[in-house]
Enzyme design. Structure first.
Site, PDB file in Angstrom:
ATOM      1  N   THR A 142       4.727   1.668   1.997  1.00 32.81           N
ATOM      2  CA  THR A 142       5.428   1.895   1.309  1.00 32.81           C
ATOM      3  C   THR A 142       6.412   3.115   2.054  1.00 32.81           C
ATOM      4  O   THR A 142       7.880   2.493   2.107  1.00 32.81           O
ATOM      5  CB  THR A 142       4.785   1.813   0.122  1.00 32.81           C
ATOM      6  OG1 THR A 142       4.749   0.409  -0.188  1.00 32.81           O
ATOM      7  CG2 THR A 142       6.591   1.914  -0.368  1.00 32.81           C
ATOM      8  N   SER A 143       5.837   3.991   2.143  1.00 33.60           N
ATOM      9  CA  SER A 143       5.988   4.784   2.646  1.00 33.60           C
ATOM     10  C   SER A 143       6.865   4.949   4.306  1.00 33.60           C
ATOM     11  O   SER A 143       7.695   5.665   5.471  1.00 33.60           O
ATOM     12  CB  SER A 143       5.684   6.407   3.099  1.00 33.60           C
ATOM     13  OG  SER A 143       4.182   6.326   3.520  1.00 33.60           O
ATOM     14  N   GLY A 166       1.007  -1.238   0.288  1.00 35.63           N
ATOM     15  CA  GLY A 166      -0.080  -0.184   0.217  1.00 35.63           C
ATOM     16  C   GLY A 166       1.223   1.395   0.108  1.00 35.63           C
ATOM     17  O   GLY A 166       1.423   1.190   0.047  1.00 35.63           O
ATOM     18  N   CYS A 167       0.433   2.264  -0.663  1.00 32.56           N
ATOM     19  CA  CYS A 167       0.734   4.193  -0.587  1.00 32.56           C
ATOM     20  C   CYS A 167       1.382   4.320   1.261  1.00 32.56           C
ATOM     21  O   CYS A 167       2.599   4.084   1.234  1.00 32.56           O
ATOM     22  CB  CYS A 167      -0.031   4.319  -1.480  1.00 32.56           C
ATOM     23  SG  CYS A 167      -1.684   4.930  -0.109  1.00 32.56           S
ATOM     24  N   TYR A 168       0.716   4.092   1.841  1.00 31.15           N
ATOM     25  CA  TYR A 168       1.396   4.616   3.476  1.00 31.15           C
ATOM     26  C   TYR A 168       1.771   3.270   3.959  1.00 31.15           C
ATOM     27  O   TYR A 168       3.331   4.077   3.929  1.00 31.15           O
ATOM     28  CB  TYR A 168       0.014   4.561   4.203  1.00 31.15           C
ATOM     29  CG  TYR A 168      -0.927   5.551   4.171  1.00 31.15           C
ATOM     30  CD1 TYR A 168      -0.186   7.464   4.492  1.00 31.15           C
ATOM     31  CD2 TYR A 168      -2.024   5.716   4.027  1.00 31.15           C
ATOM     32  CE1 TYR A 168      -1.533   8.425   4.687  1.00 31.15           C
ATOM     33  CE2 TYR A 168      -3.163   7.275   4.332  1.00 31.15           C
ATOM     34  CZ  TYR A 168      -2.102   8.037   4.024  1.00 31.15           C
ATOM     35  OH  TYR A 168      -3.228   9.068   4.003  1.00 31.15           O
TER      36      TYR A 168
END
Length: 342
Positions: free
Chosen positions: A154-155, A150-152
């Site tokens: 990954t960061s 997911g985006c969150y």
């Protein structure tokens, strides 16, 4: 080398648009089908004028017909719906790259806890490879089902995993504060996401029990070598179209120094094409990763509180979704990992 034939399911959303932007310039990929129930029969340029001239028309998501002419399927579908398509595609021998959260969690119980329904295919959870190339590149080379990170997450995972694995930070008391552009909510008309509501506004949401929380905790625990972890994850909606900025606070372990943090990051990511480590004490900035597949990481150590402070930025639609899927696909099919992405 013949081109990889790719079908994009759910191509009319923001992630779908980003996939087309990448795949239509990919030297080793051919888009053979794009699906959308709402836009079936319409040329792609009707929905996305930027692709005027591309010989693509949206079609109904008829799995049997599409599976017969593709090697890879990228599912840019809502959570809960992707499984319905993944199962027959896998049976047909198609390699599946899912951008939704349907296969990211290894625990069916955790899935039910956070998504409030039983997982429709729990037997596939163990089979799915987590689609974060910098962590699972070797497993991705032979994967049939990839659960793109997911985006969150990954960061959050890329900057913390090496430090947790090296025991430079403690696996307790971690707080992740993230700000996401509005495209993270998907391409829909919904009051909280229209311009007057988002513009000139920065607000937290889902501060307890956000659906990305168990995914982040799962991967952090794997990195730390502990059975489970509990962290605070506090997402915010930011008045920008795309990108994510995550600021992460971790308790420094004994012996942790700025120099050691830098050494661990260099060892983990020094040869990675899509992770950029900044010099010590600098903070990551979203404007330098927008529309790229890069994760930029900055780090500092606060002697006043003994906290390691990490800043991490990605483009939520690229490294946080579509670019990551293409990176995983490139690995799986033995292509240049950066093909279509730079």
């Amino acid at each position: 080398m013949s081109k990889v034939r790719v079908a994009v399911f759910g191509a009319s959303g923001y992630a779908g648009e980003e996939l087309l932007r990448i795949l239509l310039r990919h030297p080793n990929a051919e888009v053979v089908a794009i699906t959308s129930r709402k836009n079936a029969g319409e040329p792609v340029s009707t929905v996305f004028p930027r692709f005027t001239g591309a010989p693509l028309t949206f079609v109904e998501p008829k799995v049997d017909e599409i599976a017969a002419k593709c090697d890879a399927a990228i599912l840019a579908l809502p959570h809960g719906l992707a499984t319905e398509y993944a199962i027959p595609l896998l049976k047909a021998g198609v390699k599946v790259f899912d951008i939704s959260a349907d296969f990211r969690l290894k625990s069916a119980a955790k899935y039910k806890e956070y998504y409030k329904v039983d997982h429709p295919a729990p037997e596939l959870l163990a089979k799915a490879v987590y689609g974060l190339p910098e962590r699972y590149r070797d497993q991705l080379r032979t994967a049939d089902l990839v659960a793109c990170a997911g985006c969150y997450p990954t960061s959050s995972i890329l900057p913390t995993a090496p430090l947790l694995a090296a025991k430079l930070v403690k696996p307790t008391g971690i707080a992740v504060v993230s700000c996401s552009g509005v495209t993270g909510a998907g391409r829909k008309v919904d009051l909280p996401y229209i311009f007057p509501e988002c513009n000139e506004s920065l607000k937290a949401y889902g501060v307890v029990g956000h659906r990305h929380l168990p995914e982040i905790e799962q991967e952090m625990a794997f990195a730390a070598g502990v059975p489970e972890m509990a962290i605070n994850f506090i997402p915010h909606l930011a008045p920008m179209n795309r990108c994510i900025n995550s600021t992460i606070l971790m308790d420094a372990a004994d012996g942790c120094t700025l120099e050691k943090i830098g050494e661990v990051y260099e060892q983990a990511y020094g040869k990675e094409q899509f992770v950029r480590i900044l010099p010590a004490k600098r903070c990551a900035d979203t404007k330098y990763v927008s529309m790229t597949n890069t994760c930029e990481i900055g780090y500092n150590l606060d002697p006043h509180t003994n906290k390691v402070i990490v800043t991490s930025v990605i483009d939520n639609l690229t490294k946080g979704a579509s670019g990551q899927a293409v990176q995983c696909m490139n690995i799986r099919f033995g292509l240049d990992e950066a093909a279509g992405l730079i």
